[in-house]
Design a protein around this motif. Structure first.
Motif: not given
Length: 326
Positions: A27-32, A59-63, A72-80
């Motif tokens: 959570v609150s991800p950094d670049a690593d 509802g996570f999206t890339v900050p 970034k196209q691989l990122v999916v919000a946890p509820e989806d």
């Protein structure tokens, strides 16, 4: 005592057998964290796997600060998310940092934890954990190599983002000869290191600059702390964040740690829930990872963090007491 192990052959076997994979950054991800997850995700996608990358925040999206990361196209919000054969956590030292995806990993029949924190708590069924690694991105690249995936500019860029940020642009004590050898490989793979560095380190909104200035103006220097080695700290309350995310506040400590009179620097950040979190840095001799562990968190010898409570003065006094013992 947690045994740090690296079951590389087991990890390769699990990945080879899986048709679908979920990669989780803390959570609150950094670049690593997010960079490692995306690099591995891109590699697995090239092998024909169905890949999802997520963070345990609804509802996570890339900050905005990490929009430079490829994949970034691989990122999916946890509820989806959809069900997968294998779950892999990246740069996550404890299951609490998985957020709402904690149960997803715990319940997974097959899971891998990839991490470089000495405070790793041992969750997950298979581990790729090395506290001597400068970044989780180092371990991500080793896994990608074992999977015999070509190092594309996109994968290399995600690895470089994690490596550069976790080593402070290769300034921190964690940087090794091996780290620099990896950086050379990434250059040869075709990364735009100047462009990546600009976005990761030198491209801030005016609101972020204002927040930084305000936070520095509130900084307190305690030269007698840490047995006379000095502590400098500041705080950022929710109404002092200028609408920015928690990740944006991490930049403040990079400025604070330059204070010549202080061995240890700290920033207290108030989250959306009103709870204060502490980030710690040290220059040479103080193990702030051990200090953070005593306060319920963890991290590395020179960079660590922990979650406290809703009382800022108590947070400050608890840190000073822990540092006195350190």
């Amino acid at each position: 005592m947690i045994e740090f192990d690296q079951d590389w052959s087991g990890a390769v076997d699990l990945i080879t057998q899986a048709q679908s994979v979920l990669l989780i950054a803390h959570v609150s991800p950094d670049a690593d964290a997010l960079g490692s997850a995306l690099a591995i995700g891109l590699a697995l996608e090239s092998l024909g796997k169905k890949v999802q990358v997520s963070v345990g925040e609804p509802g996570f999206t890339v900050p905005e600060s990490l929009q430079v990361l490829p994949g970034k196209q691989l990122v999916v919000a946890p509820e989806d998310l959809t069900p997968v054969d294998l779950v892999i956590s990246c740069d996550t030292s404890s299951h609490e940092r998985l957020g709402v995806l904690e149960d997803t990993l715990v319940a997974a029949e097959h899971s891998i934890a990839i991490d470089h924190h000495p405070s790793f708590t041992g969750f997950g069924k298979l581990h790729l954990v090395d506290p001597d690694a400068a970044a989780t991105a180092e371990l991500a690249l080793e896994l990608i190599d074992l999977l015999k995936v070509d190092l594309t500019p996109e994968i290399a860029s995600a690895i470089y983002a994690g490596l550069a940020t976790d080593t402070g642009s290769f300034r921190y004590n964690s940087t090794t000869a091996y780290t620099l050898q990896i950086a050379s490989r990434l250059f040869e793979a075709g990364i735009d290191h100047a462009g990546l560095s600009l976005e990761l380190f030198d491209n801030e909104s005016f609101a972020a600059i204002q927040m930084l200035g305000d936070a520095i103006s509130r900084a307190v220097l305690s030269p007698e702390a840490v047995s006379g080695k000095g502590l400098v700290y500041t705080s950022i309350a929710l109404d002092q964040r200028y609408g920015l995310t928690e990740l944006a506040m991490e930049r403040v400590i990079d400025v604070l740690r330059r204070t010549a009179e202080a061995e240890v620097s700290a920033i207290f950040k108030q989250g959306d829930d009103g709870i204060w979190k502490g980030s710690l840095r040290s220059k040479t001799s103080v193990d702030v990872g051990a200090v953070a562990s005593e306060l319920g968190g963890g991290g590395h010898g020179h960079a660590a963090g922990y979650t406290g409570h809703a009382d800022l003065p108590l947070m400050i006094s608890e840190l000073q007491a822990a540092l006195a013992k350190a």
